[in-house]
Scaffold this motif. Sequence first.
Motif, PDB file in Angstrom:
ATOM      1  N   ASN A 369       0.809  -1.214   0.000  1.00 26.71           N
ATOM      2  CA  ASN A 369       0.000   0.000   0.000  1.00 26.71           C
ATOM      3  C   ASN A 369       0.845   1.268   0.000  1.00 26.71           C
ATOM      4  N   THR A 370       2.135   1.119  -0.314  1.00 30.81           N
ATOM      5  CA  THR A 370       3.068   2.250  -0.291  1.00 30.81           C
ATOM      6  C   THR A 370       3.698   2.405  -1.658  1.00 30.81           C
ATOM      7  N   ASN A 372       6.197   4.905  -2.345  1.00 36.04           N
ATOM      8  CA  ASN A 372       7.581   5.336  -2.221  1.00 36.04           C
ATOM      9  C   ASN A 372       8.494   4.131  -2.030  1.00 36.04           C
ATOM     10  N   GLU A 482       1.556   9.192 -12.019  1.00 37.77           N
ATOM     11  CA  GLU A 482       1.418   9.578 -10.617  1.00 37.77           C
ATOM     12  C   GLU A 482       0.123   9.000 -10.054  1.00 37.77           C
ATOM     13  N   ASN A 484      -2.945   8.730  -6.951  1.00 39.47           N
ATOM     14  CA  ASN A 484      -3.555   9.545  -5.906  1.00 39.47           C
ATOM     15  C   ASN A 484      -3.057   9.044  -4.548  1.00 39.47           C
ATOM     16  N   ASP A 485      -3.536   9.629  -3.473  1.00 37.49           N
ATOM     17  CA  ASP A 485      -2.995   9.322  -2.148  1.00 37.49           C
ATOM     18  C   ASP A 485      -3.239   7.879  -1.720  1.00 37.49           C
ATOM     19  N   ASP A 486      -4.377   7.314  -2.102  1.00 39.38           N
ATOM     20  CA  ASP A 486      -4.679   5.951  -1.645  1.00 39.38           C
ATOM     21  C   ASP A 486      -4.392   4.888  -2.702  1.00 39.38           C
ATOM     22  N   LEU A 487      -3.694   5.272  -3.771  1.00 36.57           N
ATOM     23  CA  LEU A 487      -3.226   4.326  -4.794  1.00 36.57           C
ATOM     24  C   LEU A 487      -4.358   3.636  -5.544  1.00 36.57           C
ATOM     25  N   TRP A 490      -4.438   6.134 -11.023  1.00 39.63           N
ATOM     26  CA  TRP A 490      -3.145   6.472 -11.608  1.00 39.63           C
ATOM     27  C   TRP A 490      -3.364   7.327 -12.848  1.00 39.63           C
TER      28      TRP A 490
END
Length: 547
Positions: A369-370, A372, A482, A484-487, A490
Amino acid sequence: MKKTISFLLILIFSLPLLTSCQSSFFEVAASTDQFTPMGLSAGSCDYGGAIKSIQAIDRYTVQFDLCAPDPVLPAKIAFPVFAIQDEGFLNFTGGNSALLGQSANGTGPYYVQEYKKGEYISLSRRDNYWGVPPKTKEIRFEWINDDARRRVNFQLGNSDGVDQFIIRTLQNDPIDIKYDIYYRPSLNLLFLGMNNSVKPFDNLQVRKAIAYTLNQDFIVESFYAAGSQPANQIAPVSMRPGYTTGLDWYDTNLKAASDALLDSSVNLDDEIILFYSQDSTTYISDPDLVVQEIIAELRSVGFNIRPQRMPAAEFKTRMENGDAGLFLYGVTVDFPDATSFYDFLFTNKNNFLGNPYPEINTAIQNASNTVNNRERQKFYDEANTLIKEQIPFVPIAHASSSLAFRSDIQNILVGPMNENFTEMISHYPPLVFLQENEPTVLWPADETNTDTFRITSLIYDTLVQYEFGSTALRPGLAESWEPNDDLTSWTFKLRYGVKFLNGADFDANDVVATFSAIWDMENPNHYGSSGEFEYFIKFFGQFLNQK
């Protein structure tokens, strides 16, 4: 639709392949009309798949909305089956792979100069390719399925490079040409699994005794091809994030193994069955020999082991049922990201390891869920440390394959997913490469053959590409991407000025049309070769409007 496809098949197969100096019935003028964005939505995720919608936001932006967080969507759509096709040509052919492959209308660095069925395919460099111009003007691919004949062909100097270079068959043969061997980094794992819901493998000391007993170095040296590596983690060294630097598996220590067995208080007279598949795979070529060695090593510290050899289908069923205590198993992943290894063992609802390992599962889920990479690596470091402590299995081997090139071919780089043909330098073109199989068809969307992908990856482009020599990603037809915040969404920014071989301009509607043809069973271009689109189902779970 069948009548339309039959008519088109006759029409296209009656015409020659497109080359740089030929006109073609499907050539188009550059687009000057107003752009009308295309899109396809499932409405909801109740249909059971991973994709919720695909939408062209503008001419050079496309967005994928997903039904669950997915940090590795770019790695998935870099796979060769997701090559992008011109919307107009896709509509004209009805998505039929044979028709699409006949004229091979791509945006890639090469085009098909000549294809002589059963013998060879010649690719020539495109002068107007959007990327860095290939160094080699022409590449010819040939194929011989038989290892010995392929060896002789290379020996005689008839090819510049050869795939599946079988070292054991060549070591006693004199070869007149000078050559270099290149090992393809592996994306597989052989492991000895232990089901913690089956006695005595509910006992950590028993699992530790097995970890101390097995000699991975000896197994790989004795039964694996050159270039293969002993495994000390799930992921191979080349897999970053995923592999933890500095974390090694247990060294073989028979005294420590015996001490662990004493601490376990188990009855060593009880028979333990070692289940395994009789079939060879990419991660184990001779299961019988490897099992014999494992059993000999385990018996040396007092285990009473009996092998149970099984047909592959029967073995797979037993793994799915989760009732084997000790088993030899493995995984070969389809795309180069650590999730493809870890999910198989821990988070895909597989039962073969028994009761869940909550701490390991949490660390892996956090990594999934990450987005980075540094943060993901921290979670994988945590998971790998816990795996060593809790020992749900013993990693054994990462099997490798090899290629050979003449020494006068320069600038060669071989990775787990590709070879850098566009960067190779041959002073006497064409560069001739000998592989095992003829491509099944020259449009990859519904194919599964690696030799097909090798060629189509030079003709077509995906949105994202695999770096040469590694598992990293690089821009393809998308310059950037890129989440969004919660993946769960895209966004891909596309390249300007890219043209298909037929002269059509590349834009976001081509992306939507290409993916929709695969995803949506009611799309008129959902045709392919078999219609199974196996890799799409592996990566995204379900077709839209599946019947």
